[in-house]
Design a protein around this motif. Structure first.
Motif, PDB file in Angstrom:
ATOM      1  N   ARG A  14       0.851  -1.189   0.000  1.00 35.55           N
ATOM      2  CA  ARG A  14       0.000   0.000   0.000  1.00 35.55           C
ATOM      3  C   ARG A  14       0.885   1.237   0.000  1.00 35.55           C
ATOM      4  N   GLY A  39      -4.109   2.786  -8.154  1.00 36.24           N
ATOM      5  CA  GLY A  39      -4.602   1.414  -8.085  1.00 36.24           C
ATOM      6  C   GLY A  39      -5.585   1.057  -9.187  1.00 36.24           C
ATOM      7  N   ASN A  65      -3.673  -5.952  -9.561  1.00 38.56           N
ATOM      8  CA  ASN A  65      -2.906  -5.498 -10.719  1.00 38.56           C
ATOM      9  C   ASN A  65      -1.666  -6.362 -10.895  1.00 38.56           C
ATOM     10  N   GLN A 103       2.816  -1.533 -15.105  1.00 40.00           N
ATOM     11  CA  GLN A 103       1.557  -1.998 -14.532  1.00 40.00           C
ATOM     12  C   GLN A 103       0.630  -2.493 -15.633  1.00 40.00           C
ATOM     13  N   TRP A 144      -6.906   0.795  -3.567  1.00 41.59           N
ATOM     14  CA  TRP A 144      -5.686   0.077  -3.217  1.00 41.59           C
ATOM     15  C   TRP A 144      -5.867  -1.432  -3.290  1.00 41.59           C
ATOM     16  N   LYS A 155      -3.556   4.269  -4.009  1.00 40.92           N
ATOM     17  CA  LYS A 155      -2.322   3.930  -4.724  1.00 40.92           C
ATOM     18  C   LYS A 155      -1.687   2.648  -4.190  1.00 40.92           C
ATOM     19  N   GLN A 156      -0.855   2.039  -5.060  1.00 35.46           N
ATOM     20  CA  GLN A 156      -0.051   0.878  -4.710  1.00 35.46           C
ATOM     21  C   GLN A 156       1.412   1.202  -4.997  1.00 35.46           C
ATOM     22  N   THR A 173      -7.292  -3.165  -5.641  1.00 35.63           N
ATOM     23  CA  THR A 173      -7.383  -3.684  -7.004  1.00 35.63           C
ATOM     24  C   THR A 173      -6.258  -4.667  -7.307  1.00 35.63           C
ATOM     25  N   ASP A 227     -10.054   4.771  -8.241  1.00 30.88           N
ATOM     26  CA  ASP A 227      -8.771   4.179  -7.854  1.00 30.88           C
ATOM     27  C   ASP A 227      -8.896   3.574  -6.462  1.00 30.88           C
ATOM     28  N   SER A 259      -0.757  -7.775  -7.123  1.00 30.61           N
ATOM     29  CA  SER A 259      -1.143  -7.175  -5.851  1.00 30.61           C
ATOM     30  C   SER A 259      -2.162  -8.013  -5.097  1.00 30.61           C
TER      31      SER A 259
END
Length: 417
Positions: free
Chosen positions: A165, A235, A386, A202, A382, A175-176, A384, A380, A412
């Protein structure tokens, strides 16, 4: 100043611009579809090949002219500027050769020819160096049809990738962050701050990649990257998806089917998800897979359908909405631009896609600047899921090109704080 001196100055200015300009992929004309690489990676993904692994490029030409196409392969530096290597140094044999293998579609409403290029082949016997490459396809009149990037790596180092995170509290829910650990027992890194280059990608989308981060710590033979903000990605959200492997009836994501000159697939109208709770929905992280029911060879037996996309969204002034996904390598082009229909209060667009399973989402593009806002429609989150790929390049002191010496990957799914 004489005319001769002026000529030489202009010549070297043009040459310097060409040498230092970054290569960009060229999108194909509307009659070329379903460009995909097939290898150990899944069809439709960004091709990252191991040195010695064959490169297989396939595409369809929908004009039914059985045209001749030619391919050219070029080598590039880490930053996609042309490398100084001569062609004989990175390619064994010849390129600029005709693609010999193609087949015409069978039992389809949309007539097309399916082209397949494999390297090595009789003319091009192999690629000799690791690094960045571009393959360009030309027609018989020497006009560029399209180009695609691909990468070849040598398995010389270990690349550890972990998804966290965001450490920035202001965007911790959106965000990631990606942490890297590079280790090796076979290479003594000389001045790694200058000789090591990295790129983090990504969901196979080069447009949003983060590149050239410097190692923060060195522990023995390990290089550590643990940035707070520099390695953070938005994210996003899980992709929308549909499947039309059976063109005669509706399927997942398809509301109804119609038949005109070709089959028409009308998708369910999507709605914006920004600001709504996150919902896990397994996807292909933006990719696609060609599939067709009761067909033995989908390369030539899968049909094309006109896919109709719609989004329930009030009109955005000064901004455009595009359908976005790896079906066209995330390109923003006129084909994917949606039109606002006032009487329906929604955006719509339609274009041809080969039967299969497709991921897509909607992005907002500023009409003046071209800036892309990927989270404006989808939001967006966190949580998600990906996919992240990490490429590591190395140019030793005195070397003439950037080697791609390592490749790492993570998702993730196991994201942690």
């Amino acid at each position: 100043m004489t005319a001769k001196n002026t000529y030489f100055i202009l010549f070297f200015l043009v040459l310097s611009i060409d040498l230092f300009s970054q290569a960009e992929e060229v999108s194909p004309p509307d009659f070329i579809k379903t460009i995909s690489f097939k290898s150990n990676t899944t069809q439709g993904q960004l091709p990252v090949l191991k040195l010695g692994e064959p490169l297989i490029l396939e595409f369809d030409a929908l004009n039914a002219n059985e045209e001749d196409f030619y391919y050219v392969i070029e080598h590039f530096n880490f930053d996609w500027t042309p490398s100084v290597l001569a062609k004989a140094e990175y390619l064994r044999g010849l390129d600029n050769q005709r693609i010999l293998e193609y087949y015409n579609s069978f039992n389809t409403y949309q007539v097309y020819s399916h082209y397949k290029l494999q390297v090595p082949n009789i003319q091009t016997r192999g690629l000799l160096k690791s690094g960045n490459y571009m393959i360009s396809i030309y027609d018989e009149y020497d006009e560029l049809m399209f180009s695609r990037k691909f990468m070849i790596y040598e398995d010389m180092i270990n690349v550890g990738v972990k998804v966290k995170r965001s450490r920035d509290v202001s965007v911790i829910d959106e965000k990631q962050s990606v942490d890297l650990t590079i280790s090796t027992n076979s290479i003594n890194f000389n001045n790694p701050l200058e000789t090591i280059k990295t790129i983090i990608i990504q969901n196979n989308n080069l447009n949003t990649s983060i590149s050239d981060l410097k190692p923060q710590y060195t522990l023995g033979n390990e290089l550590i990257y643990r940035y707070d903000t520099e390695s953070a990605f938005w994210g996003g959200n899980e992709f929308f998806w549909f499947e039309n492997k059976d063109v005669r009836t509706s399927n997942v994501g398809v509301q109804f089917i119609d038949l005109k000159d070709i089959y028409q697939s009308y998708l369910y109208t999507n709605v914006p998800r920004t600001g709504k709770p996150y919902t896990y929905n397994p996807d292909l992280n933006g990719n696609f897979q060609v599939t067709a029911l009761d067909r033995s060879n989908v390369d030539i037996e899968a049909d094309y359908t006109m896919v109709h996309f719609s989004l329930a969204q009030e009109e955005l002034i000064g901004k455009d909405i595009h359908v976005y996904g790896n079906f066209n390598t995330y390109a923003i082009e006129p084909l994917t631009r949606m039109e606002y229909i006032p009487e329906k209060d929604k955006y719509e667009v339609s274009f041809r896609l080969k039967q299969g399973f497709y991921n897509y989402k909607f992005v907002v593009v500023d009409s003046e600047t071209g800036d892309i806002d990927e989270g404006a429609i989808s939001g967006d989150y966190w949580q998600t899921e990906n996919n992240y790929k990490v490429l590591v390049y190395y140019r030793d002191l005195g070397a003439r090109y950037d080697k791609l010496i390592g490749y790492g990957e993570a998702t993730s799914v196991d994201i942690s704080n």
